[in-house]
Design an enzyme around this catalytic site. Structure first.
Site, PDB file in Angstrom:
ATOM      1  N   GLU A 250       0.835  -1.204   0.000  1.00  0.00           N
ATOM      2  CA  GLU A 250       0.000   0.000   0.000  1.00  0.00           C
ATOM      3  C   GLU A 250       0.866   1.248   0.000  1.00  0.00           C
ATOM      4  OE1 GLU A 250      -2.552  -0.308   3.430  1.00  0.00           O
ATOM      5  OE2 GLU A 250      -3.583  -2.060   2.616  1.00  0.00           O
ATOM      6  N   LYS A 252       2.417   4.396   1.584  1.00  0.00           N
ATOM      7  CA  LYS A 252       2.626   4.867   2.957  1.00  0.00           C
ATOM      8  C   LYS A 252       2.349   6.361   2.913  1.00  0.00           C
ATOM      9  CE  LYS A 252       5.959   4.861   6.788  1.00  0.00           C
ATOM     10  NZ  LYS A 252       5.428   6.043   7.437  1.00  0.00           N
ATOM     11  N   ARG A 272      -2.493   8.429  17.812  1.00  0.00           N
ATOM     12  CA  ARG A 272      -1.818   7.281  18.436  1.00  0.00           C
ATOM     13  C   ARG A 272      -1.370   7.613  19.842  1.00  0.00           C
ATOM     14  NH1 ARG A 272       3.065   6.940  14.114  1.00  0.00           N
ATOM     15  NH2 ARG A 272       4.395   6.045  15.716  1.00  0.00           N
ATOM     16  N   GLU A 302      -4.941   6.968   7.834  1.00  0.00           N
ATOM     17  CA  GLU A 302      -3.979   8.063   7.781  1.00  0.00           C
ATOM     18  C   GLU A 302      -4.702   9.247   7.146  1.00  0.00           C
ATOM     19  OE1 GLU A 302      -0.914   7.519   9.052  1.00  0.00           O
ATOM     20  OE2 GLU A 302       0.366   9.068   8.228  1.00  0.00           O
ATOM     21  N   PHE A 343      -6.986   2.205   6.077  1.00  0.00           N
ATOM     22  CA  PHE A 343      -6.163   1.041   5.714  1.00  0.00           C
ATOM     23  C   PHE A 343      -6.407  -0.192   6.581  1.00  0.00           C
ATOM     24  CE2 PHE A 343      -3.207   3.788   8.185  1.00  0.00           C
ATOM     25  CZ  PHE A 343      -2.951   2.941   9.250  1.00  0.00           C
TER      26      PHE A 343
HETATM   27  P1  ATP Z   1       7.537   7.015  10.363  1.00  0.00           P
HETATM   28  O1  ATP Z   1       8.198   8.105  11.126  1.00  0.00           O
HETATM   29  O2  ATP Z   1       8.407   6.237   9.452  1.00  0.00           O
HETATM   30  O3  ATP Z   1       6.206   7.375   9.815  1.00  0.00           O
HETATM   31  P2  ATP Z   1       6.372   6.113  12.613  1.00  0.00           P
HETATM   32  O4  ATP Z   1       7.223   5.779  13.751  1.00  0.00           O
HETATM   33  O5  ATP Z   1       5.630   7.380  12.592  1.00  0.00           O
HETATM   34  O6  ATP Z   1       7.237   5.947  11.373  1.00  0.00           O
HETATM   35  P3  ATP Z   1       5.539   3.538  11.961  1.00  0.00           P
HETATM   36  O7  ATP Z   1       4.465   2.728  12.529  1.00  0.00           O
HETATM   37  O8  ATP Z   1       6.902   3.104  12.224  1.00  0.00           O
HETATM   38  O9  ATP Z   1       5.286   4.996  12.428  1.00  0.00           O
HETATM   39  O10 ATP Z   1       5.301   3.654  10.393  1.00  0.00           O
HETATM   40  C1  ATP Z   1       4.077   3.399   9.936  1.00  0.00           C
HETATM   41  C2  ATP Z   1       3.212   4.645   9.909  1.00  0.00           C
HETATM   42  O11 ATP Z   1       2.872   4.915   8.578  1.00  0.00           O
HETATM   43  C3  ATP Z   1       1.901   4.357  10.577  1.00  0.00           C
HETATM   44  O12 ATP Z   1       1.968   4.706  11.919  1.00  0.00           O
HETATM   45  C4  ATP Z   1       0.907   5.206   9.825  1.00  0.00           C
HETATM   46  O13 ATP Z   1       0.766   6.451  10.480  1.00  0.00           O
HETATM   47  C5  ATP Z   1       1.566   5.459   8.500  1.00  0.00           C
HETATM   48  N1  ATP Z   1       0.873   4.875   7.331  1.00  0.00           N
HETATM   49  C6  ATP Z   1       0.679   5.522   6.174  1.00  0.00           C
HETATM   50  N2  ATP Z   1       0.055   4.758   5.274  1.00  0.00           N
HETATM   51  C7  ATP Z   1      -0.182   3.569   5.863  1.00  0.00           C
HETATM   52  C8  ATP Z   1      -0.786   2.362   5.416  1.00  0.00           C
HETATM   53  N3  ATP Z   1      -1.263   2.220   4.193  1.00  0.00           N
HETATM   54  N4  ATP Z   1      -0.828   1.334   6.293  1.00  0.00           N
HETATM   55  C9  ATP Z   1      -0.321   1.462   7.548  1.00  0.00           C
HETATM   56  N5  ATP Z   1       0.261   2.578   8.013  1.00  0.00           N
HETATM   57  C10 ATP Z   1       0.349   3.631   7.183  1.00  0.00           C
END
Ligand code: ATP
Length: 562
Positions: A250, A252, A272, A302, A343
């Site tokens: 998907e 991001k 979160r 998101e 998502f």
């Molecule tokens: P980063 O700083 O890399 O975004 P993070 O620490 O904020 O990482 P992570 O859980 O590590 O958060 O990375 C996944 C994040 O990406 C999720 O918390 C969500 O907010 C975002 N995201 C965006 N698109 C999607 C998707 N299709 N599925 C899941 N998460 C997604």
């Protein structure tokens, strides 16, 4: 229960740094809590309500100093002076009250219930005379306590208990108290915490000493949950190996993670950090009510900003201010419009879906959401086993101004609150960390009066270790972006201690920092220092528990050497 008894437990916890000892002390205490006294669990963690509760005491060090001064008849200046010397307002309170008690020999019994009762009134107060009402509630408590109690009451009020307890310590103590420290029980307790975010509720379930009761804990629409987090991969090949093929890939999206609840025709939005941001995003509420079928549900999404004219997506920093702003919401909604990208789904029409396979959950989303571009969509997705197709999709995501891709195992369940290997993120190599501000220094010249450099720290098993000092990336004037002035205002109530120009800050403000290189360094407590660190944004949405850990920095340091 007497507040003195609780204070003695705090003191015992503070006096050991050994985790196992802390667990034992806590476990012994948990067993002693009588029916009807369970709210004490919140005080034990320095809180007065469950994690997800929005209400805050709203007390800063200055107000505590004022209360102490009035209660003891000691000059405020004298208290501040002592504070600067000792560094901990709790110890100052202890010392002053001990001195006074020697003179007056006044005894009275304060209960934990009374402490909670007064503290819980604080968030309710508003309007004229608020400060005085707050003062009298606190003074009433200070008037009838011993030194030790004053130490911990003060620390509770300023939100800095210093007893080294984390959620995981409580989890292990519950497991030891009611299930003989059984490993399976610990896991189930953690799962329940992630779903309910209410330690008192979990305590009540554990007290029944029946593991099955923990299995029965269900998500509740309207109550925020901890989200599932992703691990990182560097290549698609690595990702395929981790999640198995075929897998879902998907976009991001580069926005704000929002968990959407609907119940009784009402919508609730949570970050979160478990903060309720429903009021901040009225259009999202409308889209959910109009374009998603279902009586009740919990969706994971998101929310992404876009440019109304060019219909292109904007990076997270552009809409981050929408999370905190509580006024001029309609104006912001027009200036910084957002699209919701759904998502995942965790709950639907009275059924908990977290044990359902991802392939079924994602199909369900597509059945119930009516997609309207630039309002609401299901996350853009392909299901593939083909490396080239995956690479093309990744390029397309970047071209569309998104951060990268997510790779997801089709058979996996949803694990609230865990960073899992069955959901992966992949984005172009970027040197950035999310760190917490733990210190700073007042500037000089035109920056005097502002804190102009900030010590940032990573986490390591509940501790915060410094990794550098940042001053760049923050603007002189607010019109140009995030300024020293704004950051100083945000930080002032969090100051724990001052030493000349240096300030020590309660870890709370999470910031995104980019850097050029990681170096080994004896200067900072992590043993590392960031070269050319630069401030990018405040992560209002990110909880402290999810900031960069020391392990990740060590790993990046190794990678960089390679
Ligand atoms: P980063 O700083 O890399 O975004 P993070 O620490 O904020 O990482 P992570 O859980 O590590 O958060 O990375 C996944 C994040 O990406 C999720 O918390 C969500 O907010 C975002 N995201 C965006 N698109 C999607 C998707 N299709 N599925 C899941 N998460 C997604």
């Amino acid at each position: 229960m007497r507040y003195k008894e609780l204070s003695e437990v705090y003191e015992r916890l503070a006096s050991t740094s050994k985790r196992l000892e802390k667990i034992k002390i806590l476990s012994d205490f948990l067993i002693k809590i009588k029916d009807g006294e369970e709210d004490i669990i919140y005080l034990l963690t320095g809180e007065i309500f469950p994690d997800y509760e929005e209400k805050k005491m709203g007390i800063n060090s200055q107000l505590v100093i004022k209360s102490l001064s009035k209660s003891l008849g000691v000059d405020k200046e004298k208290i501040v002076e002592e504070w600067k010397k000792i560094g901990d307002l709790g110890e100052v309170a202890e010392k002053l009250i001990q001195k006074k008690k020697q003179i007056t020999l006044q005894f009275s019994v304060l209960t934990s219930e009374k402490v909670l009762k007064n503290l819980r009134k604080l968030p309710e107060l508003e309007g004229e005379g608020t400060i005085n009402k707050k003062l009298s509630l606190i003074i009433e408590l200070f008037n009838s306590i011993s030194g030790l109690e004053a130490k911990y009451l003060t620390r509770t009020l300023i939100g800095d208990l210093r007893i080294g307890i984390q959620e995981s310590t409580i989890r292990e103590a519950l497991s030891l108290a009611f299930f003989n420290g059984n490993k399976e029980a610990s896991e189930k307790i953690q799962n329940s915490i992630n779903k309910l975010n209410d330690l008192k509720e979990i305590f009540l379930i554990c007290k029944q000493k029946d593991l099955k009761r923990l299995d029965e804990v269900k998500l509740i629409p309207g109550k925020p949950i901890k989200v599932m987090l992703a691990q990182k991969v560097k290549t698609i090949e690595e990702g395929f190996k981790e999640v198995g093929i075929p897998c879902a890939i998907e976009y991001k999206y580069d926005g704000i993670r929002i968990v959407i609840h609907k119940k009784n025709n009402k919508v609730f939005l949570f970050t979160r950090r478990l903060e309720n941001v429903t009021k901040q995003f009225p259009e999202v509420v409308e889209y959910i009510l109009n374009y998603v079928k279902g009586e009740n549900f919990i969706l994971d999404s998101e929310v992404v900003g876009f440019d109304e004219k060019t219909k292109t997506y904007k990076p997270f920093q552009n809409i981050s201010q929408r999370v905190k702003r509580k006024y001029e919401i309609e104006k912001l909604r027009k200036e910084l419009p957002v699209e919701v990208n759904i998502f995942d789904i965790l709950f639907y029409n009275d059924k908990d879906l977290i044990n359902m396979k991802f392939e079924e959950r994602t199909k369900l989303i597509r059945k119930i959401v009516q997609e309207i571009p630039f309002k609401i969509r299901c996350s853009k997705q392909i299901i593939t086993s083909n490396i080239n197709e995956a690479k093309k999709f990744y390029e397309e995501a970047l071209k569309n101004n998104q951060e990268g891709i997510m790779l997801k195992n089709l058979k996996a369940i949803y694990n609230p609150g865990s960073r899992v290997g069955h959901m992966l993120k992949m984005k172009p190599e970027q040197r950035d960390f999310d760190l917490v501000i733990t210190g700073g220094e007042y500037g000089t010249g035109k920056r005097s009066g502002w804190i102009s450099s900030f010590i940032v720290s990573c986490s390591d098993e509940g501790e915060y270790l410094e990794v550098g000092k940042v001053g760049t990336g923050i603007k002189e004037k607010s019109e140009e972006g995030f300024s020293f002035e704004e950051l100083t205002e945000k930080i002032k109530p969090l100051i724990i201690k001052e030493e000349g120009k240096k300030v020590f800050i309660k870890p709370e403000i999470v910031v995104s920092i980019t850097y050029q290189e990681i170096q080994k360094s004896p200067t900072y407590s992590s043993g590392f220092a960031l070269r050319f660190p630069r401030f990018v944004s405040i992560r209002e949405d990110k909880p402290l528990s999810e900031i960069t850990g020391l392990e990740e920095i060590e790993e990046e340091f190794k990678n960089q050497k390679n």
